[in-house]
Design a protein around this motif. Sequence first.
Motif, PDB file in Angstrom:
ATOM      1  N   GLU A   1       0.807  -1.224   0.000  1.00  0.00           N
ATOM      2  CA  GLU A   1       0.000   0.000   0.000  1.00  0.00           C
ATOM      3  C   GLU A   1       0.835   1.268   0.000  1.00  0.00           C
ATOM      4  N   GLY A   2       2.156   1.140  -0.045  1.00  0.00           N
ATOM      5  CA  GLY A   2       3.011   2.313  -0.095  1.00  0.00           C
ATOM      6  C   GLY A   2       3.801   2.529   1.185  1.00  0.00           C
ATOM      7  N   LEU A   3       4.305   3.736   1.359  1.00  0.00           N
ATOM      8  CA  LEU A   3       5.141   4.079   2.510  1.00  0.00           C
ATOM      9  C   LEU A   3       4.298   4.111   3.782  1.00  0.00           C
ATOM     10  N   ILE A   4       4.770   3.429   4.827  1.00  0.00           N
ATOM     11  CA  ILE A   4       4.099   3.426   6.126  1.00  0.00           C
ATOM     12  C   ILE A   4       4.716   4.495   7.023  1.00  0.00           C
ATOM     13  N   TRP A   5       6.044   4.513   7.096  1.00  0.00           N
ATOM     14  CA  TRP A   5       6.735   5.606   7.778  1.00  0.00           C
ATOM     15  C   TRP A   5       8.179   5.680   7.319  1.00  0.00           C
ATOM     16  N   GLU A   6       8.772   6.848   7.528  1.00  0.00           N
ATOM     17  CA  GLU A   6      10.209   7.023   7.407  1.00  0.00           C
ATOM     18  C   GLU A   6      10.687   7.710   8.671  1.00  0.00           C
ATOM     19  N   SER A   7      11.886   7.358   9.130  1.00  0.00           N
ATOM     20  CA  SER A   7      12.388   7.908  10.373  1.00  0.00           C
ATOM     21  C   SER A   7      13.910   7.981  10.312  1.00  0.00           C
ATOM     22  N   HIS A   8      14.504   8.701  11.259  1.00  0.00           N
ATOM     23  CA  HIS A   8      15.954   8.790  11.338  1.00  0.00           C
ATOM     24  C   HIS A   8      16.345   9.028  12.787  1.00  0.00           C
ATOM     25  N   TYR A   9      17.620   8.819  13.077  1.00  0.00           N
ATOM     26  CA  TYR A   9      18.152   9.125  14.402  1.00  0.00           C
ATOM     27  C   TYR A   9      19.270  10.145  14.207  1.00  0.00           C
ATOM     28  N   ASN A  10      18.941  11.408  14.426  1.00  0.00           N
ATOM     29  CA  ASN A  10      19.891  12.512  14.274  1.00  0.00           C
ATOM     30  C   ASN A  10      20.581  12.485  12.901  1.00  0.00           C
TER      31      ASN A  10
ATOM     32  N   GLU B   1      11.078  -4.836  16.114  1.00  0.00           N
ATOM     33  CA  GLU B   1      11.974  -3.697  16.274  1.00  0.00           C
ATOM     34  C   GLU B   1      13.085  -3.754  15.218  1.00  0.00           C
ATOM     35  N   ILE B   2      13.677  -2.599  14.950  1.00  0.00           N
ATOM     36  CA  ILE B   2      14.729  -2.471  13.943  1.00  0.00           C
ATOM     37  C   ILE B   2      15.974  -1.912  14.607  1.00  0.00           C
ATOM     38  N   TRP B   3      17.004  -2.728  14.738  1.00  0.00           N
ATOM     39  CA  TRP B   3      18.283  -2.320  15.316  1.00  0.00           C
ATOM     40  C   TRP B   3      19.175  -1.817  14.190  1.00  0.00           C
TER      41      TRP B   3
ATOM     42  N   GLN C   1      31.172   2.318  17.622  1.00  0.00           N
ATOM     43  CA  GLN C   1      29.817   2.321  17.070  1.00  0.00           C
ATOM     44  C   GLN C   1      28.783   2.740  18.120  1.00  0.00           C
ATOM     45  N   LYS C   2      27.730   3.385  17.635  1.00  0.00           N
ATOM     46  CA  LYS C   2      26.664   3.883  18.508  1.00  0.00           C
ATOM     47  C   LYS C   2      25.314   3.428  17.956  1.00  0.00           C
ATOM     48  N   PRO C   3      24.934   2.181  18.194  1.00  0.00           N
ATOM     49  CA  PRO C   3      23.679   1.655  17.646  1.00  0.00           C
ATOM     50  C   PRO C   3      22.451   2.300  18.287  1.00  0.00           C
ATOM     51  N   TRP C   4      21.327   2.167  17.563  1.00  0.00           N
ATOM     52  CA  TRP C   4      20.036   2.574  18.108  1.00  0.00           C
ATOM     53  C   TRP C   4      18.969   1.624  17.595  1.00  0.00           C
ATOM     54  N   VAL C   5      17.780   1.705  18.187  1.00  0.00           N
ATOM     55  CA  VAL C   5      16.682   0.790  17.862  1.00  0.00           C
ATOM     56  C   VAL C   5      15.414   1.593  17.616  1.00  0.00           C
ATOM     57  N   PHE C   6      14.732   1.285  16.489  1.00  0.00           N
ATOM     58  CA  PHE C   6      13.419   1.851  16.198  1.00  0.00           C
ATOM     59  C   PHE C   6      12.326   0.870  16.615  1.00  0.00           C
ATOM     60  N   SER C   7      11.214   1.398  17.075  1.00  0.00           N
ATOM     61  CA  SER C   7      10.022   0.575  17.276  1.00  0.00           C
ATOM     62  C   SER C   7       9.365   0.323  15.926  1.00  0.00           C
ATOM     63  N   SER C   8       8.302  -0.489  15.933  1.00  0.00           N
ATOM     64  CA  SER C   8       7.593  -0.790  14.686  1.00  0.00           C
ATOM     65  C   SER C   8       6.862   0.424  14.128  1.00  0.00           C
TER      66      SER C   8
ATOM     67  N   GLU D   1       9.709   5.019  16.152  1.00  0.00           N
ATOM     68  CA  GLU D   1      10.239   5.801  17.273  1.00  0.00           C
ATOM     69  C   GLU D   1      11.556   5.199  17.760  1.00  0.00           C
ATOM     70  N   VAL D   2      12.510   6.044  18.147  1.00  0.00           N
ATOM     71  CA  VAL D   2      13.763   5.559  18.724  1.00  0.00           C
ATOM     72  C   VAL D   2      13.500   5.156  20.167  1.00  0.00           C
ATOM     73  N   ILE D   3      13.722   3.875  20.477  1.00  0.00           N
ATOM     74  CA  ILE D   3      13.424   3.360  21.817  1.00  0.00           C
ATOM     75  C   ILE D   3      14.677   2.987  22.599  1.00  0.00           C
ATOM     76  N   SER D   4      15.833   2.982  21.933  1.00  0.00           N
ATOM     77  CA  SER D   4      17.074   2.641  22.635  1.00  0.00           C
ATOM     78  C   SER D   4      18.247   3.159  21.817  1.00  0.00           C
ATOM     79  N   HIS D   5      19.307   3.573  22.505  1.00  0.00           N
ATOM     80  CA  HIS D   5      20.564   3.904  21.844  1.00  0.00           C
ATOM     81  C   HIS D   5      21.666   3.793  22.888  1.00  0.00           C
ATOM     82  N   TYR D   6      22.870   3.466  22.439  1.00  0.00           N
ATOM     83  CA  TYR D   6      23.975   3.260  23.370  1.00  0.00           C
ATOM     84  C   TYR D   6      25.290   3.259  22.601  1.00  0.00           C
TER      85      TYR D   6
END
Length: 453
Positions: free
Chosen positions: A280-289, A309-311, A320-327, A330-335
Amino acid sequence: MRILRTLGLMVLGAAAAAEDVRQYVENPFVIALDIPAPTDSAGGLIAADLDGDGRRDYLITVPGHVAAYGHDGQRLWVRQVPVQVGGSSESHGLPGHHGPGVTAGDIDGDGTTEVLFLTRDGFLRVLTGRTGKDKWQARIPSPEGTERWEHLVLADFRGMGDRDLLLQATNKQGYRMGRFVAAFALEELARGRVKPLWQRDDFLACAHNGARVADLDGDGRDEVLGGTILSCTGRIITRIPLRGHIDSIFVDDVRPDLPGLEVVALEEGGGNRVFLYGIEGLIWESHYNHQEPQNAALGEFDPGRPGLEIWCRSRYDTHQKPWVFSSTGEVISHYEMDRVAPKDWTAKGVEVIHTIDWTGRRTRLASAKARHESGDVCIFDPISGKFIKRFPEQADRLYVADVAGDGREEILVLRAGSCASITTRSLARGNAPSPWAKAHYRKSKLTWNYYSP
């Protein structure tokens, strides 16, 4: 069996579901791999039932060789052929770093498995999975502006099962991208008829790896996945609004509240975004900084949240400074990985990251190797970055799949130089449904490479 000190494969087994994830019992066995060791990132491995006994066997490619070994480690066959494998796809063409360049399946409904691969002299080769003997071959002309067809994917475009083939090629001049795709009926190719079902030269491909296929809408026919989603007839369904290029692509049921499967793509440049999209097309686009995500893992890392989730690893060459998106993006974790990895782990972080069902529980973990070296293998929690298990190794390739047949997944480690071996570590078998029953899992495991495990 003759053991040559050239190439090794290690299989690390899963921890039993009833056990604590940190507890392991080792049960090693050895397989000899009598093919030359790779000198760079060309070639890889896949698992498939080649001999019809219901167990997964191993197909391994290095430049000039395709080799098959049984589930029990016995050599099935080795063929010396110019298989289409290579390193950097943007410089040398597909299938890219660690891309196996080989696939397997019952393509004619006779109940046996065939092995298929492309060669550098322009042929599609089809072998009998059990013996490695030639079954048929076809020379398929590639489009003007290409060198040859470079990437192949078994597909179901006509609703007849995996009796079709997607071929992909890159432009031979400049920065190579796989914009050329064509679909073929395999029974027609077997008869020497090379007219495609459809063909395009405007596919929005990943920059570093080949196309994938999956039945996104559950209609029994596959779509072709990249920045463009193509229908089973080659029609453009969706095109994401890229400003850079795609580094990695994944497919799964990320949003169970939406019908069908979704695609995840990672952008390099142009905003360094992560996209979730589907029929059906784009659901969302997101970024972390606006940091480049570069590599990812997709899975049920936080069962308390809906969907997957998307790590994202981050691009940093060190620290490295990974982060995690929710479905929902939204960014739900970074370290910082340096703060959670073992003190003696390389500052370059991890690479070849696979989601893994290691315990048989709902929560998924991630497996990876030390980055930019023949190094150790780890299992870590993507949400916190905490290392759960470390295997001392000299790993050059990783592949994660359920090869024991108990529903959990094992880590296959391919290493060059020291000795030719497979070692398995396992505990009591689980009884979860096989992930191979999911067509998108199977097709992803047959078309992986470094960027899109």
